[in-house]
Design a protein around this motif. Structure first.
Motif, PDB file in Angstrom:
ATOM      1  N   UNK A 333       0.824  -1.208   0.000  1.00 52.40           N
ATOM      2  CA  UNK A 333       0.000   0.000   0.000  1.00 52.40           C
ATOM      3  C   UNK A 333       0.854   1.252   0.000  1.00 52.40           C
ATOM      4  N   UNK A 334       0.348   2.285  -0.624  1.00 54.06           N
ATOM      5  CA  UNK A 334       1.054   3.563  -0.646  1.00 54.06           C
ATOM      6  C   UNK A 334       0.941   4.233   0.723  1.00 54.06           C
ATOM      7  N   UNK A 335      -0.295   4.387   1.190  1.00 52.09           N
ATOM      8  CA  UNK A 335      -0.553   4.917   2.537  1.00 52.09           C
ATOM      9  C   UNK A 335       0.055   6.284   2.797  1.00 52.09           C
ATOM     10  N   UNK A 336       0.280   7.066   1.757  1.00 53.08           N
ATOM     11  CA  UNK A 336       0.684   8.448   1.936  1.00 53.08           C
ATOM     12  C   UNK A 336      -0.538   9.348   1.905  1.00 53.08           C
ATOM     13  N   UNK A 337      -0.289  10.629   1.766  1.00 56.79           N
ATOM     14  CA  UNK A 337      -1.382  11.597   1.751  1.00 56.79           C
ATOM     15  C   UNK A 337      -1.130  12.629   0.668  1.00 56.79           C
ATOM     16  N   UNK A 338      -2.211  13.165   0.103  1.00 54.49           N
ATOM     17  CA  UNK A 338      -2.091  14.204  -0.913  1.00 54.49           C
ATOM     18  C   UNK A 338      -3.354  15.052  -0.923  1.00 54.49           C
ATOM     19  N   UNK A 339      -3.221  16.301  -1.332  1.00 50.07           N
ATOM     20  CA  UNK A 339      -4.406  17.160  -1.404  1.00 50.07           C
ATOM     21  C   UNK A 339      -5.307  16.789  -2.588  1.00 50.07           C
ATOM     22  N   UNK A 340      -4.885  15.799  -3.400  1.00 52.01           N
ATOM     23  CA  UNK A 340      -5.810  15.272  -4.408  1.00 52.01           C
ATOM     24  C   UNK A 340      -6.980  14.582  -3.709  1.00 52.01           C
ATOM     25  N   UNK A 341      -6.766  14.134  -2.456  1.00 47.05           N
ATOM     26  CA  UNK A 341      -7.867  13.573  -1.671  1.00 47.05           C
ATOM     27  C   UNK A 341      -9.007  14.574  -1.559  1.00 47.05           C
ATOM     28  N   UNK A 342      -8.678  15.826  -1.254  1.00 44.88           N
ATOM     29  CA  UNK A 342      -9.722  16.859  -1.127  1.00 44.88           C
ATOM     30  C   UNK A 342     -10.455  17.066  -2.445  1.00 44.88           C
ATOM     31  N   UNK A 343      -9.691  17.008  -3.551  1.00 43.52           N
ATOM     32  CA  UNK A 343     -10.331  17.149  -4.870  1.00 43.52           C
ATOM     33  C   UNK A 343     -11.307  15.995  -5.091  1.00 43.52           C
ATOM     34  N   UNK A 344     -10.900  14.790  -4.651  1.00 46.00           N
ATOM     35  CA  UNK A 344     -11.720  13.598  -4.903  1.00 46.00           C
ATOM     36  C   UNK A 344     -13.044  13.620  -4.142  1.00 46.00           C
ATOM     37  N   UNK A 345     -13.137  14.470  -3.100  1.00 46.43           N
ATOM     38  CA  UNK A 345     -14.417  14.618  -2.398  1.00 46.43           C
ATOM     39  C   UNK A 345     -15.214  15.789  -2.973  1.00 46.43           C
ATOM     40  N   UNK A 346     -14.639  16.458  -3.974  1.00 44.00           N
ATOM     41  CA  UNK A 346     -15.303  17.605  -4.603  1.00 44.00           C
ATOM     42  C   UNK A 346     -15.917  17.203  -5.938  1.00 44.00           C
ATOM     43  N   UNK A 347     -15.146  16.492  -6.763  1.00 45.56           N
ATOM     44  CA  UNK A 347     -15.640  15.985  -8.055  1.00 45.56           C
ATOM     45  C   UNK A 347     -15.085  14.567  -8.248  1.00 45.56           C
ATOM     46  N   UNK A 348     -15.727  13.742  -9.089  1.00 51.14           N
ATOM     47  CA  UNK A 348     -15.184  12.404  -9.356  1.00 51.14           C
ATOM     48  C   UNK A 348     -13.739  12.502  -9.861  1.00 51.14           C
ATOM     49  N   UNK A 349     -12.852  11.705  -9.255  1.00 52.67           N
ATOM     50  CA  UNK A 349     -11.413  11.887  -9.510  1.00 52.67           C
ATOM     51  C   UNK A 349     -10.678  10.556  -9.560  1.00 52.67           C
ATOM     52  N   UNK A 350      -9.535  10.571 -10.267  1.00 51.82           N
ATOM     53  CA  UNK A 350      -8.611   9.420 -10.207  1.00 51.82           C
ATOM     54  C   UNK A 350      -7.189   9.909  -9.957  1.00 51.82           C
ATOM     55  N   UNK A 351      -6.379   9.010  -9.414  1.00 56.48           N
ATOM     56  CA  UNK A 351      -4.977   9.318  -9.062  1.00 56.48           C
ATOM     57  C   UNK A 351      -4.157   8.036  -9.171  1.00 56.48           C
ATOM     58  N   UNK A 352      -4.060   7.451 -10.394  1.00 58.68           N
ATOM     59  CA  UNK A 352      -3.274   6.219 -10.501  1.00 58.68           C
ATOM     60  C   UNK A 352      -1.770   6.484 -10.308  1.00 58.68           C
ATOM     61  N   UNK A 353      -1.118   5.468  -9.738  1.00 57.34           N
ATOM     62  CA  UNK A 353       0.333   5.523  -9.644  1.00 57.34           C
ATOM     63  C   UNK A 353       0.947   4.731 -10.793  1.00 57.34           C
ATOM     64  N   UNK A 354       2.111   5.199 -11.284  1.00 59.49           N
ATOM     65  CA  UNK A 354       2.783   4.442 -12.348  1.00 59.49           C
ATOM     66  C   UNK A 354       4.264   4.324 -12.018  1.00 59.49           C
ATOM     67  N   UNK A 355       4.811   3.142 -12.293  1.00 60.78           N
ATOM     68  CA  UNK A 355       6.223   2.896 -12.021  1.00 60.78           C
ATOM     69  C   UNK A 355       7.079   3.429 -13.166  1.00 60.78           C
ATOM     70  N   UNK A 356       8.338   3.727 -12.847  1.00 58.24           N
ATOM     71  CA  UNK A 356       9.254   4.293 -13.850  1.00 58.24           C
ATOM     72  C   UNK A 356      10.207   3.224 -14.374  1.00 58.24           C
ATOM     73  N   UNK A 357       9.690   2.008 -14.547  1.00 52.09           N
ATOM     74  CA  UNK A 357      10.498   0.958 -15.174  1.00 52.09           C
ATOM     75  C   UNK A 357      11.205   0.040 -14.211  1.00 52.09           C
ATOM     76  N   UNK A 358      11.430   0.488 -13.006  1.00 51.79           N
ATOM     77  CA  UNK A 358      12.032  -0.386 -11.985  1.00 51.79           C
ATOM     78  C   UNK A 358      11.585   0.106 -10.623  1.00 51.79           C
ATOM     79  N   UNK A 359      11.747  -0.751  -9.594  1.00 48.80           N
ATOM     80  CA  UNK A 359      11.280  -0.380  -8.265  1.00 48.80           C
ATOM     81  C   UNK A 359      12.153   0.742  -7.686  1.00 48.80           C
ATOM     82  N   UNK A 360      11.514   1.795  -7.242  1.00 45.56           N
ATOM     83  CA  UNK A 360      12.212   2.852  -6.517  1.00 45.56           C
ATOM     84  C   UNK A 360      11.171   3.586  -5.683  1.00 45.56           C
ATOM     85  N   UNK A 361      11.487   3.877  -4.431  1.00 46.03           N
ATOM     86  CA  UNK A 361      10.507   4.501  -3.538  1.00 46.03           C
ATOM     87  C   UNK A 361      10.614   6.023  -3.622  1.00 46.03           C
ATOM     88  N   UNK A 362       9.447   6.685  -3.627  1.00 49.69           N
ATOM     89  CA  UNK A 362       9.451   8.156  -3.676  1.00 49.69           C
ATOM     90  C   UNK A 362      10.085   8.718  -2.402  1.00 49.69           C
TER      91      UNK A 362
END
Ligand SMILES: [Zn+2]
Ligand SMILES: [Zn+2]
Length: 418
Positions: A333-362
């Protein structure tokens, strides 16, 4: 998903738009990556992105809303009427982290947003959308894409300010992508409340007359213990974590003042209200046990959890999978936080994560380096392609619009107490 309205010619148009603009998009990504700016100081990125979008035919409002580094860039089909016809907002982040630069890859998020904006613009310009839309709802195609420049995701809550400013009043659907360690269609995104707790006691000599003191460090430690004891009773997706910022000055002085900072995280606003109540009980217990007074300061612009719109994310997924992207069923699980959460309670929203070709943590130096590589750009443009096609689907498919809105209305009831 209902049957797609996106045709092979739309897909070809998006691909050729991304290919034609690849070199410009790379330049923007590299420029932002080379000049990391922390929250609310994104002056260079704001200038670069707004000038770029203006040159590309967007109508741009610089310094949009209350934050001077926010912006709004619109592109409409002919005869579009605000508030009447559908608008998709693509979120553009560009703030960096202190010391480790673009270790969250927001240079790539900015690139994905403008790439999507350009591809949708090219769809609106070049294809015979009038016939497409007539086929769907009997009207001419009247559509708008907005690239919304949202500063200060790493703590300041630029999107919260934009919501309060009314920036989403004419936006029907919102989307963004985020580079992550894994491909993750609907990453777990927790709401977050940040709080500072100051205990006030009374100083005394710790050896000659400790009984004359009131120990503010004991209060801070008691709070830390209370939180640790409570952790066993927390639900798996709740988090409380804290540190003692100021714990006294010298061992032979009973500390009369301490300061602790805590973050509280849950997915739903209902759970957050409960967790805050429990936390305040722990704070007051620590104050009461030690005889200290206490001051609790909650930071403004708390982030909510993310309500993923599955109808939208399934559309995104189908386009990504067509390009060979695999979304593993079980990822950490990502289990982080972002203000896109607030947007998602305002209008229908998506926030997919995508890998950059190999495993690396933000938020690591390794990820910072990866965000500046050609691989980083490659996977970003792949994600932008899926976003642009998801926009196109939303524009053309009235059933899809209604399905997304219906899901939003149903699921938000269980998500928030409001
Ligand atoms: Zn981050
Ligand atoms: Zn980020």
């Amino acid at each position: 998903m209902t049957s797609s309205s996106v045709s092979p010619s739309h897909i070809a148009a998006v691909s050729s738009s991304l290919e034609a603009n690849k070199s410009d998009l790379n330049n923007v990504s590299q420029a932002i990556w080379n000049k990391p700016e922390t929250m609310f100081n994104e002056v260079f990125a704001h200038q670069l992105l707004t000038e770029f979008l203006e040159k590309q035919g967007f109508t741009v409002a610089k310094r949009y809303g209350v934050d001077p580094t926010a912006f709004r860039a619109e592109f409409q089909s002919a005869n579009y009427q605000k508030g009447v016809h559908p608008t998709v907002g693509v979120m553009c982040e560009y703030d960096a982290l202190p010391e480790i630069g673009h270790a969250c890859g927001h240079n790539l998020i900015a690139t994905s947003a403008i790439a999507t904006g350009l591809a949708v613009r090219d769809i609106l310009r070049n294809l015979n959308l009038q016939n497409d839309a007539e086929r769907v709802d009997g009207r001419l195609s009247l559509l708008q894409v907005v690239v919304l420049g949202t500063p200060a995701e790493e703590g300041g809550g630029g999107k919260v300010n934009l919501i309060n400013h009314g920036a989403f009043q004419d936006i029907d659907f919102a989307m963004m992508v985020h580079p992550f360690a894994n491909n993750d269609l609907e990453p777990v995104i927790l709401g977050i409340e940040r709080v500072a707790v100051e205990f006030q006691g009374k100083a005394a000599h710790a050896s000659c007359g400790p009984w004359e003191g009131v120990n503010a460090l004991d209060a801070a430690v008691a709070l830390y213990h209370n939180v640790s004891l409570f952790r066993q009773q927390m639900q798996p997706n709740w988090r409380i974590h804290g540190i003692i910022m100021e714990g006294g000055t010298k061992p032979n002085i009973i500390p009369d003042h301490t300061k602790s900072n805590y973050y509280l995280r849950t997915i739903t606003s209902t759970d957050m209200a409960y967790l805050k109540e429990r936390f305040l009980a722990m704070v007051n217990a620590a104050a009461s046990a030690t005889g200290c007074t206490v001051n609790v300061m909650w930071e403004p612009n708390p982030y909510t959890g993310m309500l993923h719109n599955s109808a939208m994310s399934q559309v995104y997924k189908s386009f990504s999978e067509a390009d060979g992207v695999i979304f593993p069923l079980h990822v950490p699980g990502f289990n982080g936080s972002t203000d896109m959460g607030n947007v998602s309670l305002t209008v229908p929203s998506i926030h997919p994560g995508y890998a950059l070709g190999r495993h690396s943590m933000i938020h690591t130096r390794d990820f910072e380096a990866l965000a500046g590589t050609p691989e980083g750009l490659h996977f970003t443009l792949l994600a932008a392609k899926s976003m642009a096609l998801t926009c196109t689907e939303l524009f053309l498919n009235k059933n899809m619009q209604e399905q997304c809105k219906r899901e939003f209305a149903e699921r938000i009831k269980g998500f928030t107490t409001n």
